[in-house]
Design an enzyme around this catalytic site. Structure first.
Site, mmCIF file in Angstrom:
data_model
loop_
_atom_site.group_PDB
_atom_site.id
_atom_site.type_symbol
_atom_site.label_atom_id
_atom_site.label_comp_id
_atom_site.label_asym_id
_atom_site.label_seq_id
_atom_site.Cartn_x
_atom_site.Cartn_y
_atom_site.Cartn_z
ATOM 1 N N LYS A 41 0.838 -1.194 0.000
ATOM 2 C CA LYS A 41 0.000 0.000 0.000
ATOM 3 C C LYS A 41 0.879 1.252 0.000
ATOM 4 O O LYS A 41 2.102 1.166 0.154
ATOM 5 C CB LYS A 41 -0.927 -0.010 1.218
ATOM 6 N N TYR A 259 13.050 31.308 6.285
ATOM 7 C CA TYR A 259 11.833 32.066 6.532
ATOM 8 C C TYR A 259 11.674 32.429 7.999
ATOM 9 O O TYR A 259 11.968 31.639 8.895
ATOM 10 C CB TYR A 259 10.608 31.264 6.093
#
Length: 365
Positions: A41, A259
């Site tokens: 998966k 940032y």
């Protein structure tokens, strides 16, 4: 980095299919079950269903588990003859899609069982499915009481149930009493379905005798994750993530980086920037916690992990190793999946399944 710095993207993700196959063999040996499946998966835990499934098939794996119908269709193309079970329930009205691709739903409610049985009757062909009984996770599946009550119902045969399964809660936690409780509850249900194969063991459960049944279904450990936290990892690493240095600069004490100026240089420092970020699946939560290896030296992240770029403090790296394009290692060697996960305040599973599609991918076998 033995190959030139990638030019299509700043990062290269190398996936070792030989290691994947070796891990499956190792888990099959440990589990001592009649059959060992593979959970593929989340795009084979980020490694690519289209490449991982055929490699495992060549090694002898014949049964696969995915989460969604969309993944199952990809798996069916990759391994046309395999048994493919779809874990995440059985959406109403989806029987024709499952049957068209010869897929096996994992049924976890009376409504799901009844709908699949009706589809079998309508077609006149009994196609197989799995029965999921919940033994403690409280997410999907029949309760133990419901599972026991259903055992003598003709609908079980009508639904083509060929596998009884449950899902372990904390098999990776050594001596967790909940695991023993789940194994005991599953044994009770299993006794009520004497003709069915049973599956309980996940990656960590493969190492627990009480959880071994007819079909082992490892996932994370196949891809190099440690199924036994706190002990030496018995699995081979499968993924390796490298990036070339874009630029190196020196900053003075008091200078900030990234940032919102969340990092301030405590002294004169040398910084290097890599071309990957959270858009590539490297979590923003690694800000101030992550690290990379440059010339074997651990270099901490500074500033905020941004969408496409990460800044490293490379002050301790010999200057000769800091040429433009020099490699930085983000997963591999001493930075295994579980270490990277801890450094980012998460788990190796999330790191692995988040690996982005922008990387230059290299498959080795």
């Amino acid at each position: 980095m033995t190959e030139p710095t990638p030019i299509g993207h700043g990062g290269r993700l190398t996936i070792d299919l030989a290691a994947l196959r070796a891990n499956w063999r190792r888990l099959a040996e440990v589990a001592e079950c009649p059959e060992t499946a593979a959970v593929i998966k989340a795009d084979a835990y980020g490694c690519g269903i289209d490449r991982a499934a055929p490699a495992l098939w060549r090694e002898g794996c014949r049964t696969f588990f995915v989460a969604h119908l969309s993944e199952a269709r990809i798996a069916r193309e990759a391994v046309p003859e395999a048994a493919i079970y779809v874990l995440n329930g059985f959406p109403p009205g989806s029987a024709p899609a499952y049957r068209a691709a010869n897929l096996r739903p994992v049924l976890g409610s009376r409504d799901e069982i009844a709908e699949w049985a009706a589809a079998n009757r309508a077609e006149g062909v009994t196609r197989p499915a799995a029965l999921h009984v919940d033994t403690g996770m409280n997410r999907l599946g029949l309760s133990v009481a419901e599972g026991l009550a259903l055992a003598d119902d003709p609908v079980v045969a009508e639904a083509g149930i060929d596998l009884l399964m449950s899902h372990l809660v904390s098999a990776e936690v050594e001596h967790d009493p909940l695991t023993d409780h789940q194994a005991a509850e599953f044994a009770r249900v299993r006794a009520a379905y004497p003709g069915l194969r049973a599956s309980l063991a996940n990656s960590s459960g493969d190492f627990l005798p009480a959880c071994r049944t007819d079909l082992a279904r490892p996932g994370y450990a196949l891809y190099g994750g440690n199924p036994r936290p706190g002990r030496e990892n018995p699995m081979r690493p499968v993924v390796r993530l490298e990036a070339g240095i874009l630029q190196v600069r020196e900053v003075e004490a008091g200078a900030t980086a990234g940032y919102n100026a969340r990092w301030t240089a405590p002294g004169r420092r040398r910084l290097a920037t890599l071309s990957l970020g959270y858009a590539d699946g490297y979590p923003r939560s690694a800000t101030g916690r992550g690290e990379a290896l440059v010339d074997g030296v651990r270099c901490p992240f500074v500033g905020t992990v941004s969408m496409d770029l990460i800044i490293l403090d490379v002050t301790e790296v010999p200057e000769a190793a800091l040429r433009r394009g020099a490699p930085a290692l983000l997963i591999g060697d001493g930075l295994d999946l579980d270490t990277v996960g801890r450094n980012a305040g998460t788990i190796g599973y999330e790191i692995l399944t988040s690996l982005g599609r922008r990387y230059e991918r290299v498959y080795r076998d």
